[in-house]
Structures are given as structure tokens and as C-alpha cells.
Motif scaffolding. Structure first.
Motif, PDB file in Angstrom:
ATOM      1  N   ALA A   1      68.284  46.723  86.015  1.00 44.92           N
ATOM      2  CA  ALA A   1      66.920  46.813  85.851  1.00 44.92           C
ATOM      3  C   ALA A   1      66.549  47.152  84.563  1.00 44.92           C
ATOM      4  CB  ALA A   1      66.142  47.875  86.906  1.00 44.92           C
ATOM      5  N   ILE A   2      67.346  47.979  83.961  1.00 43.61           N
ATOM      6  CA  ILE A   2      67.037  48.286  82.402  1.00 43.61           C
ATOM      7  C   ILE A   2      67.402  47.196  81.359  1.00 43.61           C
ATOM      8  CG2 ILE A   2      67.476  49.922  80.549  1.00 43.61           C
ATOM      9  CD1 ILE A   2      66.127  51.278  82.855  1.00 43.61           C
ATOM     10  N   ALA A   3      68.432  46.716  81.795  1.00 39.08           N
ATOM     11  CA  ALA A   3      69.128  45.579  81.181  1.00 39.08           C
ATOM     12  C   ALA A   3      67.932  44.230  81.210  1.00 39.08           C
ATOM     13  CB  ALA A   3      70.463  45.071  81.432  1.00 39.08           C
ATOM     14  N   ALA A   4      67.378  44.101  82.155  1.00 34.79           N
ATOM     15  CA  ALA A   4      66.354  42.817  82.368  1.00 34.79           C
ATOM     16  C   ALA A   4      65.145  43.464  81.599  1.00 34.79           C
ATOM     17  CB  ALA A   4      65.994  42.828  83.934  1.00 34.79           C
ATOM     18  N   ILE A   5      64.643  44.641  81.619  1.00 34.13           N
ATOM     19  CA  ILE A   5      63.678  44.944  80.748  1.00 34.13           C
ATOM     20  C   ILE A   5      63.888  44.715  79.337  1.00 34.13           C
ATOM     21  CG2 ILE A   5      61.693  46.568  80.066  1.00 34.13           C
ATOM     22  CD1 ILE A   5      62.509  47.830  82.960  1.00 34.13           C
ATOM     23  N   ARG A   6      65.095  45.167  78.736  1.00 29.11           N
ATOM     24  CA  ARG A   6      65.403  44.695  77.448  1.00 29.11           C
ATOM     25  C   ARG A   6      65.308  43.327  77.141  1.00 29.11           C
ATOM     26  NH1 ARG A   6      67.532  49.337  75.271  1.00 29.11           N
ATOM     27  NH2 ARG A   6      68.372  50.811  76.795  1.00 29.11           N
ATOM     28  N   ASP A   7      66.066  42.575  78.062  1.00 27.65           N
ATOM     29  CA  ASP A   7      65.982  41.123  77.870  1.00 27.65           C
ATOM     30  C   ASP A   7      64.531  40.557  77.752  1.00 27.65           C
ATOM     31  OD1 ASP A   7      68.900  40.901  78.078  1.00 27.65           O
ATOM     32  OD2 ASP A   7      68.834  40.210  79.932  1.00 27.65           O
ATOM     33  N   ALA A   8      63.627  41.129  78.531  1.00 25.73           N
ATOM     34  CA  ALA A   8      62.328  40.590  78.464  1.00 25.73           C
ATOM     35  C   ALA A   8      61.679  40.874  77.118  1.00 25.73           C
ATOM     36  CB  ALA A   8      61.548  41.285  79.772  1.00 25.73           C
ATOM     37  N   LEU A   9      62.223  41.967  76.496  1.00 25.04           N
ATOM     38  CA  LEU A   9      61.702  42.495  75.175  1.00 25.04           C
ATOM     39  C   LEU A   9      62.335  41.542  74.068  1.00 25.04           C
ATOM     40  CD1 LEU A   9      61.513  46.005  75.740  1.00 25.04           C
ATOM     41  CD2 LEU A   9      59.565  44.718  75.308  1.00 25.04           C
ATOM     42  N   ASP A  10      63.438  41.023  74.375  1.00 31.02           N
ATOM     43  CA  ASP A  10      64.705  40.476  73.382  1.00 31.02           C
ATOM     44  C   ASP A  10      63.510  39.678  72.089  1.00 31.02           C
ATOM     45  OD1 ASP A  10      66.786  41.556  73.690  1.00 31.02           O
ATOM     46  OD2 ASP A  10      67.627  39.877  74.586  1.00 31.02           O
ATOM     47  N   ASP A  11      64.365  39.534  71.105  1.00 32.17           N
ATOM     48  CA  ASP A  11      63.789  38.924  70.122  1.00 32.17           C
ATOM     49  C   ASP A  11      62.694  37.566  70.085  1.00 32.17           C
ATOM     50  OD1 ASP A  11      66.024  39.564  67.403  1.00 32.17           O
ATOM     51  OD2 ASP A  11      64.334  40.725  68.367  1.00 32.17           O
ATOM     52  N   LYS A  12      63.430  36.483  70.881  1.00 36.04           N
ATOM     53  CA  LYS A  12      62.888  35.424  71.136  1.00 36.04           C
ATOM     54  C   LYS A  12      61.669  35.478  72.123  1.00 36.04           C
ATOM     55  CE  LYS A  12      66.781  32.521  70.258  1.00 36.04           C
ATOM     56  NZ  LYS A  12      67.992  31.943  71.018  1.00 36.04           N
ATOM     57  N   GLN A  13      61.745  36.608  73.121  1.00 37.15           N
ATOM     58  CA  GLN A  13      60.846  36.679  74.005  1.00 37.15           C
ATOM     59  C   GLN A  13      59.742  37.772  74.013  1.00 37.15           C
ATOM     60  OE1 GLN A  13      62.427  36.657  78.003  1.00 37.15           O
ATOM     61  NE2 GLN A  13      63.990  35.134  77.675  1.00 37.15           N
ATOM     62  N   CYS A  14      60.194  38.717  73.132  1.00 33.80           N
ATOM     63  CA  CYS A  14      59.099  39.988  72.920  1.00 33.80           C
ATOM     64  C   CYS A  14      57.880  39.465  72.908  1.00 33.80           C
ATOM     65  CB  CYS A  14      59.535  40.794  71.756  1.00 33.80           C
ATOM     66  SG  CYS A  14      59.261  40.230  70.332  1.00 33.80           S
ATOM     67  N   ASP A  15      57.583  38.471  72.127  1.00 28.02           N
ATOM     68  CA  ASP A  15      56.439  37.571  71.670  1.00 28.02           C
ATOM     69  C   ASP A  15      55.462  37.380  73.185  1.00 28.02           C
ATOM     70  OD1 ASP A  15      55.723  34.495  70.598  1.00 28.02           O
ATOM     71  OD2 ASP A  15      54.684  36.091  70.034  1.00 28.02           O
ATOM     72  N   ASN A  16      56.515  37.208  74.319  1.00 29.45           N
ATOM     73  CA  ASN A  16      56.030  37.085  75.661  1.00 29.45           C
ATOM     74  C   ASN A  16      54.833  38.223  76.122  1.00 29.45           C
ATOM     75  OD1 ASN A  16      56.769  34.452  75.859  1.00 29.45           O
ATOM     76  ND2 ASN A  16      58.434  35.019  77.223  1.00 29.45           N
ATOM     77  N   LEU A  17      54.954  39.281  75.821  1.00 29.43           N
ATOM     78  CA  LEU A  17      54.113  40.409  75.849  1.00 29.43           C
ATOM     79  C   LEU A  17      52.768  39.850  75.623  1.00 29.43           C
ATOM     80  CD1 LEU A  17      55.501  43.953  75.470  1.00 29.43           C
ATOM     81  CD2 LEU A  17      55.283  42.460  77.484  1.00 29.43           C
ATOM     82  N   ARG A  18      52.558  38.947  74.779  1.00 29.38           N
ATOM     83  CA  ARG A  18      50.957  38.598  74.411  1.00 29.38           C
ATOM     84  C   ARG A  18      50.654  37.579  75.494  1.00 29.38           C
ATOM     85  NH1 ARG A  18      50.204  33.298  72.663  1.00 29.38           N
ATOM     86  NH2 ARG A  18      52.122  31.863  72.570  1.00 29.38           N
TER      87      ARG A  18
END
Lengths: 364, 364
Positions: free
Chosen positions: A49-66
Motif C-alpha cells: 500500500a505504501i509502495a503504491a502511494i509512492r508510485d502514485a507520487l512518482d515523477d511522471k505521475q506526481c503531476d496527477n494530483l492536479r
């Protein structure tokens, strides 16, 4: 601002004026406490679960929180449905099971007839009834805090209770739940299974046969994600549709992107789930044994907490004495249970610290 | 399940039967779309917000997701209060501004007299009224979609509108808002400032003088955290107390640990906030210029979107033609605005792609 200032505020709706809000267990900010007061899991969530949250924050995707999350959290619904052999249309997800329960009260339990629940139960239920102006009646548990299904045959607008019950930890057998469902076909029976994974048998398999059954679960206890806020309900698609309509009239996006990612991954790690539940159960059995040896009456628990009283020691005083030793447990100043302590199952070390402290307090 | 199945579901409350839920803008799962339909920020959140979430997941702390968050999110309230020179008792936080607005409707706008809002506005407002059985009246905007404060002097149970308004983008001057506050001292005036940071003047400084003013903001637009779900309300402590009482009767822990961490850090990066807001504004001005050159009537916008119609081209057809080119904008099939497109301000490149496509469509 003094209480009278707020009581006099002319802008409040009548709803606000009539409320008695729920009081959650304390979340103290002090370090080094032995925190056994809000039924959190000592073992932490799945590393996936922690790793999946990290992945969601990864460089290419962190932008996705927008970007807004999927308003329907389809990935999460699919993960839950797959686990239980259900369709996604039979799954509702929310921002913790408290939000799910709120929608359940407004969407499925607000009727002309009163909702029934035990006199000793999750103390948020009457609060929801106050919020949504829902009539309710409480049914007294037996002296040993067991629920008598025969009490729930009177006309009602719905039935709800936790199984195992809170704060007692006592489990109702599945056969009794089925009997309840059969004798209440005209109303919804909600089984709040926040603690079911610590030794109970879930009512989920009954969903196929009972269109009036709704099962509510949370990721806060057995999946150790209280900090992420994810809960869900399972039932006939018609019941779920009611909850979706409430949700879509309240908040389109209740689950954020990180919560969806973490929750999905949590369900993909059954080994972590199984081993941490088993560890909690083993510690619970040791704690029950040790507390009985100290003279406590301990209610048989199928949850990640125990509910116990000592015939010779006042519960409030014991709570304060534990606190002075840096150990926090929950004490409810409520009728019938004011002499009980509710103690969350921590690690073995935490429970040993607790037992040592109790031994000192009882001797003192 | 067919619609008649659900319509016939015997377990639904009357509330559910009467609902017409809100329909959010589409969140398509296709890649490579130019997504200009839900007013997301093209520049992403502050890197500090991402870093703070990572920190909250770090080895020593990842375990913390097992613990409930602070139910009062005091750190976040302090960050917001500090930014605006308010006390934390003047700050309410919620799981996105939609949840905040829901609590506002139930706690501060549900009265015997009707709530007033414009006929063209955020389409969630009438949905909340349906959910909570709140009477409302809509006041027609002028032909140019401006709000006439003189219309809002009739007896009412509250007033709410976005400023700048949605989906028009048109700003109401602060002097007009103050006039509204003065002529409605017996009811709450809610200014929904979801888009205020893109060129408007916030009503927050008026809070000190008007106990009936509530300002609602979100981190989803100017702070680019739509995926994290954080919104807040600012006002007199008596108004905030009403919202706290509703919240504590609904869900004790609406904000998860990661959302609190990310939101706090977002407020600690004013440089990122300023530069991305300025970039959006600059792109908006270029887009307005280009669209007017193509013959569009564009409403003056103080938001991160424009609202425009072409006198010779049907809006629904244009929306579909854009979609065929991989560009998604929002079109509302509603009276008075069915010939308008609502277009989010993307990057310069996205807006150039849009203008090129519009030029082709208009020529076609």
C-alpha cells in the motif's frame, strides 16, 4: 468564544442547534505513549500500500494530483468486488466507514418507523439519527452483553449493529444474523463489520440471498489504514444505488487519488493481512488470559480490543492511573458500561507493559 | 439492473427517491487527451506538497498510516489561519470544498426562508437543497451574466454564489459583496471563492467586520491539488462552530494524514502558487484574444476557465467536434447557457491546440 456565544449564534440552522456530536477517542500528540484507545492496528499497513502511494507520487505521475480522482473509484470497487465474488455494482466506497454509515442512515434507514440498535453499541449511531432526524429505539443487550435477535422482530425502519459489537467485542453468530434477515424482510439490516477480520464470520456470503442485507467494512482496523480514510459497503445493487445517489448529492469525489491507490494495493497483499490479523488474535488471547489472572471479568472478544472490568477497582480511576504511566485506554462514562475499560490490542510488548501497569495499579 | 429495479427498491428512504444527483465533469481514462473540462490546473501542485507527502510515507513514519489522522487537522487550520491573519477557530477544513459546502447548506442555510442563488451558477447548489430539503429561489442574472445585488434584498434564509461565478467566470466587485452583507445582516452570505486566485479580490478581509460572512475556498484549482481533496471555509468562530458540529456528527476524520501533510506544505510555497496563477492568467488573456479573433463572444473571466459562445456555431456540435479531435471541454444543456462552451485554461500549448481545432471547426 464562550459556549453561550455559540449557543446564541443567530445563523445556525435548527439541525445544528439540536446536535450532540460524536466524540472520537483522543489522538494525543505526545510521543512514547502506549496508545491503546482507538483500536488501531499495531502492525501497520501492507508495504504494498505504501509502495503504491509512492508510485502514485512518482515523477511522471506526481503531476496527477492536479487532476481529480475517479469519482467512482472503479479500480477500488473492482478490487473489493473481486475479493468477495461480487459485482462492482454491489460495492460502495467512502471516506472512511463513518462517512459510509452516514449515507446509510440518510439513504436506507430514514423511514417512518424507528431504526433499532442495541443500547450498548457504536455511539455514533444515535448521532447520525440526530443529524438526519431519524427516529430510533435501543434494544437492551443481555446482562452478558449478548444480542437477542428475538428483540428485533417489532416493526422497524431498519436495524444496525456492529458485529462483533463495539465496544464489547462480543460476536453474534451468523445463524442469528440470518434469522434477523428472515424476520425483517421489509427493512434493511446493516451489519457493521469494522472488526470482523479478528475472528468473526462475515455476513457477506448472505448478500446473494438477502436483498435487505448491507455489510459495512473499513480499512482502518484489519488493514491498518486508519490514516488513509477508506471504508465500504456491500449489498444488493439496489441498496448500493441509494448510497451512490446520496454520495453524488453530497461530494462527487470522496476518495483522493492516494487513498484509492493505497487501498487497492492493500487488497493485493493477503499474506500481510492474514499474518497481522493472526498476530493480533494471538496477542488478544494472551492479554485476556493475563487480565483474567489479575481478576478482570473480560467479555469474550472477536475484535482487536477487549472490554473488561475489575470487580474491586473503579474503571475511571484505573484509566487515570494508566494514563499517569503513559498508557491510554478508552473509558465510556455511559450507563451499564461505566465500570469497563476498552483496551486495544497492541503489540505483545505494549500489552505486557499494560499488564505490568495494571498489576501495579491493582496492588496499589 | 434496470432503472425500474432501482426506482422500485423498497428500502430507499424518501430522501433518496427525491434526489437528482449532481453530475461532475467527465474524468476520461483515455491518454493523450487535451482535458479542458473540469478546471484543473495545468501546472501541478507545489513540489513541496509532494515532498511533504513523501516525508509522511518515509520509513520511520509510514507506519503512521495505521493511526487515525488528527480529527481537527490543527496543523492545516493553523497554516490557513496564518496566511489570512485569522484564528484557527475561524477556519473549517473538509474533504474538498464540495463537502464543506454540503455542511454549510445543512448547518447555516437550512431555514424557514429560502436560500437565494443565481439562476446560472454552480449546479451543485440545488442538489444540496434537494438532499437536505432546503427551500431555494434562483435570481436571474443580467443578460451579460452579471449579478445585481439589488435582487438579493428580499427576506431569505441565506445567500450563496461563487465569485467569480461558475460557469461564467464573471467577477462581482468586493464593494457589491459588502453591500450584500450590509443588506442581509440576518442571514449568512456565503462567497464560494473556488476561483478567486485567478484575478479576483477575496472577501476574506471583510470577515473581521461581518459575522454573517462565510468564505469557502479549495486547494483543487489555484493550488492544483484536485486529486488530494481539500477545501476550507473561513468566517466568524460562531459560523465555524456550526460546521464543526455538523462535521462531528457526520465523520470525525474527513482529512487523511497525507492530505493534511500535502495541504500544509502547499501553503508554505507562495512562490509556486503566485507563478502558476500568473501563468494561468496570462494564458487566459491570450486565449480570450484568440477566441474573440475567431468571432466568439467571451464573458470577461477572472477564473481559470472561459465561457464563450459563437453566434454562428452550435455549442453542442462544437463540443462534439472538439472531442473528435481529442479535446474535451464542458457544455451544459441548461437554459440560457446551452450555446456556451466552458473551457479550462490549460498550458499555452494546449490552448493553442484548442484554438487551431476551433479554427478548423468554424471553417468546416
Amino acid at each position: 468564544m464562550t459556549p453561550s456565544d455559540t449557543a446564541m449564534n443567530p445563523y445556525w440552522s435548527d439541525v445544528v442547534r439540536g446536535l450532540t456530536p460524536y466524540v472520537p477517542g483522543e489522538q494525543p500528540k505526545l510521543a512514547n505513549l502506549v496508545k491503546l484507545n482507538t483500536n488501531e492496528n499495531p502492525y501497520g499497513p501492507s508495504p504494498r500500500a505504501i509502495a503504491a502511494i509512492r508510485d502514485a507520487l512518482d515523477d511522471k505521475q506526481c503531476d496527477n494530483l492536479r487532476l481529480y480522482p475517479d469519482p467512482n473509484a472503479e479500480r477500488l470497487k473492482a478490487a473489493i468486488a473481486g475479493l468477495h465474488g461480487l459485482e462492482t455494482s454491489q460495492v460502495f466506497v467512502g471516506n472512511g466507514s463513518d462517512e459510509v454509515l452516514a449515507h446509510v442512515f440518510l439513504g436506507l434507514l430514514k423511514h417512518a418507523r424507528p431504526v433499532l440498535f442495541p443500547d450498548i453499541t457504536y455511539s455514533f449511531y444515535p448521532v447520525y439519527c440526530g443529524l438526519y432526524d431519524i427516529a430510533f429505539e435501543t434494544m437492551a443487550l443481555s446482562d452478558d452483553f449478548s444480542l437477542r435477535v428475538a428483540d428485533y422482530t417489532r416493526p422497524n425502519g431498519g436495524i444496525i449493529f456492529p458485529n462483533p459489537n463495539a465496544p464489547t467485542g462480543r460476536l453474534l453468530p451468523l445463524a442469528d444474523i440470518e434469522q434477523l434477515l428472515q424476520s425483517n424482510r421489509d427493512s434493511v439490516v446493516v451489519i457493521d463489520e469494522a472488526y470482523i477480520d479478528f475472528g468473526g464470520e462475515s455476513a457477506i456470503p448472505l448478500i446473494a440471498r438477502y436483498p435487505n442485507l448491507l455489510v459495512v467494512q473499513t480499512l482502518s482496523k484489519s488493514r491498518a489504514l486508519a490514516g488513509l480514510r477508506v471504508g465500504f459497503a456491500l449489498g444488493h445493487a439496489g441498496l448500493i444505488e441509494a448510497l451512490e445517489r446520496i454520495k453524488n448529492s453530497f461530494n462527487s469525489y470522496p476518495l483522493d487519488r492516494l487513498a484509492i491507490a493505497g487501498a487497492v494495493a492493500s487488497f493485493e497483499d493477503p499474506a500481510h493481512f492474514d499474518s497481522s490479523c493472526k498476530a493480533v488474535i494471538a496477542t488478544r488471547e494472551r492479554l485476556v488470559h493475563a487480565m483474567r489472572a489479575l481478576g478482570f471479568d473480560v467479555i469474550p472478544s472477536a475484535a482487536n480490543f477487549v472490554f473488561a472490568r475489575h470487580p474491586a477497582h473503579d474503571a475511571e480511576k484505573s484509566t487515570l492511573a494508566l494514563r499517569q504511566r503513559g498508557i491510554i485506554v478508552r473509558h465510556f462514562k455511559l450507563p451499564r458500561i461505566e465500570q469497563y475499560l476498552r483496551i486495544t490490542i497492541g503489540t505483545d510488548a505494549e500489552c505486557e507493559t499494560l499488564v505490568t501497569a495494571l498489576r501495579e495499579i491493582l496492588a496499589g
